[in-house]
Motif scaffolding. Structure first.
Motif, PDB file in Angstrom:
ATOM      1  N   GLN A  78       0.948  -1.079   0.146  1.00 28.96           N
ATOM      2  CA  GLN A  78      -0.023  -0.139   0.034  1.00 28.96           C
ATOM      3  C   GLN A  78       0.802   1.306   0.057  1.00 28.96           C
ATOM      4  O   GLN A  78       2.160   1.282   0.404  1.00 28.96           O
ATOM      5  N   GLY A  79       0.490   2.337  -0.447  1.00 29.32           N
ATOM      6  CA  GLY A  79       1.188   3.517  -0.576  1.00 29.32           C
ATOM      7  C   GLY A  79       1.135   4.335   0.975  1.00 29.32           C
ATOM      8  O   GLY A  79      -0.013   3.975   1.711  1.00 29.32           O
ATOM      9  N   TYR A  80       2.063   4.800   1.535  1.00 26.99           N
ATOM     10  CA  TYR A  80       2.073   5.655   2.706  1.00 26.99           C
ATOM     11  C   TYR A  80       3.188   6.517   2.903  1.00 26.99           C
ATOM     12  O   TYR A  80       4.071   6.805   1.828  1.00 26.99           O
ATOM     13  N   VAL A 145       3.425  13.376  -6.491  1.00 23.88           N
ATOM     14  CA  VAL A 145       3.133  12.964  -5.316  1.00 23.88           C
ATOM     15  C   VAL A 145       1.652  11.996  -5.585  1.00 23.88           C
ATOM     16  O   VAL A 145       1.596  10.729  -5.108  1.00 23.88           O
ATOM     17  N   LYS A 146       0.828  12.770  -6.263  1.00 20.73           N
ATOM     18  CA  LYS A 146      -0.531  12.075  -6.396  1.00 20.73           C
ATOM     19  C   LYS A 146      -0.356  10.880  -7.361  1.00 20.73           C
ATOM     20  O   LYS A 146      -1.197   9.943  -6.887  1.00 20.73           O
ATOM     21  N   ALA A 147       0.348  10.755  -8.273  1.00 22.24           N
ATOM     22  CA  ALA A 147       0.663   9.899  -9.113  1.00 22.24           C
ATOM     23  C   ALA A 147       1.284   8.460  -8.560  1.00 22.24           C
ATOM     24  O   ALA A 147       0.864   7.335  -8.641  1.00 22.24           O
ATOM     25  N   LEU A 148       2.382   8.900  -7.743  1.00 20.84           N
ATOM     26  CA  LEU A 148       2.904   8.036  -6.900  1.00 20.84           C
ATOM     27  C   LEU A 148       2.159   7.115  -6.052  1.00 20.84           C
ATOM     28  O   LEU A 148       2.226   6.160  -5.879  1.00 20.84           O
ATOM     29  N   THR A 149       1.421   7.986  -5.528  1.00 19.16           N
ATOM     30  CA  THR A 149       0.535   7.265  -4.208  1.00 19.16           C
ATOM     31  C   THR A 149      -0.446   6.406  -4.821  1.00 19.16           C
ATOM     32  O   THR A 149      -0.867   5.222  -4.275  1.00 19.16           O
ATOM     33  N   VAL A 182      -3.294  13.564   3.349  1.00 21.40           N
ATOM     34  CA  VAL A 182      -4.872  14.120   3.634  1.00 21.40           C
ATOM     35  C   VAL A 182      -5.314  13.947   2.247  1.00 21.40           C
ATOM     36  O   VAL A 182      -6.302  13.255   1.917  1.00 21.40           O
ATOM     37  N   GLN A 183      -4.585  14.473   1.167  1.00 25.36           N
ATOM     38  CA  GLN A 183      -5.075  14.317  -0.323  1.00 25.36           C
ATOM     39  C   GLN A 183      -5.260  12.972  -0.782  1.00 25.36           C
ATOM     40  O   GLN A 183      -6.330  12.577  -1.496  1.00 25.36           O
ATOM     41  N   ALA A 184      -4.491  12.123  -0.373  1.00 25.13           N
ATOM     42  CA  ALA A 184      -4.378  10.691  -0.712  1.00 25.13           C
ATOM     43  C   ALA A 184      -5.181   9.795   0.018  1.00 25.13           C
ATOM     44  O   ALA A 184      -5.326   8.876  -0.240  1.00 25.13           O
ATOM     45  N   ASN A 185      -5.449  10.378   1.091  1.00 23.83           N
ATOM     46  CA  ASN A 185      -6.061   9.331   2.353  1.00 23.83           C
ATOM     47  C   ASN A 185      -5.500   8.279   2.358  1.00 23.83           C
ATOM     48  O   ASN A 185      -5.855   7.002   2.496  1.00 23.83           O
ATOM     49  N   LYS A 186      -4.027   8.415   2.689  1.00 25.25           N
ATOM     50  CA  LYS A 186      -2.968   7.373   2.947  1.00 25.25           C
ATOM     51  C   LYS A 186      -2.726   7.499   4.367  1.00 25.25           C
ATOM     52  O   LYS A 186      -2.531   8.338   5.202  1.00 25.25           O
TER      53      LYS A 186
END
Length: 258
Positions: A78-80, A145-149, A182-186
């Motif tokens: 999972q992304g974190y 960052v959005k793409a990587l998460t 917060v934006q990625a909810n990770k």
């Protein structure tokens, strides 16, 4: 200000936001069209080689002990995000490779680091996410960052921004970087580097604690979520920093007019 550790092991500072260690390329700036994410054969080769060196350096040369790495293993697919205190020039770069996995590790860093020989020229281009100096660069970072998460990347952030070698407390930092989880909810984890007295020798023993996960509280507004995550991470860093019992460098605030 360019304070380097003296023979008396005292580092002077004016405020807790000072950059006490500066490189010759402190003003280094990347072009706006810099390609942040590089997914190609050289990327994977460099990551693989760097990870091998990271294991040798972190555990062979520095003898770092990591407590709580199992907490990260549960989220390996999972992304974190990982937030840590910034107290080691090289170990802060390489150690996360041994924790996050060579394929998924990325780190957000100031652009000045890209001006450092070897690390900035060879390593950072393949795993570093540069903090934007312009609006365009800031937008590019957010997009990266959005793409990587979405690809379940593991992203390391040192929110104190500037390195303070062997510092045993936690310096204040802003809530800005907590926008990412917060934006990625990770999930977010805390990585605290601490220092203990060795039985022999002057260099301290290094023990790193992994804590978490901490999740955004989706019952709150985005700003409130950022603040809550910031406070949770800061308090956890402060709590773990008390495990340090040895100061390799003494930090002393300059007196006004001094």
């Amino acid at each position: 200000m360019n304070n380097k550790p003296s023979k008396h092991k005292t580092i002077y500072y004016n405020s807790l936001t000072d950059d006490v260690v500066k490189s010759k390329q402190q003003d280094f700036t990347l072009p706006d069209n810099y390609q942040i994410i590089k997914q190609n054969i050289p990327n994977y080769v460099m990551r693989f080689l760097a990870t091998g060196f990271a294991y040798l350096f972190t555990y062979g040369a520095m003898h770092v002990k990591v407590i709580g790495r199992d907490k990260l293993v549960k989220y390996k697919d999972q992304g974190y995000f990982i937030y840590g205190n910034h107290t080691q020039m090289l170990n802060d770069v390489f150690m996360p490779l041994t924790l996050c996995g060579w394929k998924n590790y990325y780190a957000i860093a100031n652009q000045a680091n890209w001006g450092i020989p070897v690390i900035g020229k060879i390593l950072l281009p393949y795993g570093g996410l540069p903090v934007g100096k312009t609006i365009k660069q800031a937008i590019n970072l957010l997009k990266a960052v959005k793409a990587l998460t979405k690809e379940n990347a593991h992203i390391v952030i040192y929110p104190e921004a500037h390195i303070w070698p062997y510092f045993t407390d936690i310096r204040p930092f802003s809530e800005t970087s907590f926008n990412f989880p917060v934006q990625a909810n990770k999930a977010s984890f805390v990585m605290t580097t601490t220092y203990q007295k060795r039985k022999y020798g002057k260099h301290p023993k290094i023990t790193v604690y992994i804590d978490g996960p901490f999740f955004p509280d989706t019952t709150l507004t985005k700003k409130q979520q950022q603040k809550k995550l910031h406070d949770q991470v800061f308090h956890q860093l402060k709590k773990r920093s008390k495990m340090s019992n040895y100061q390799y460098y003494q930090y002393q605030k300059r007196e006004i007019g001094g």
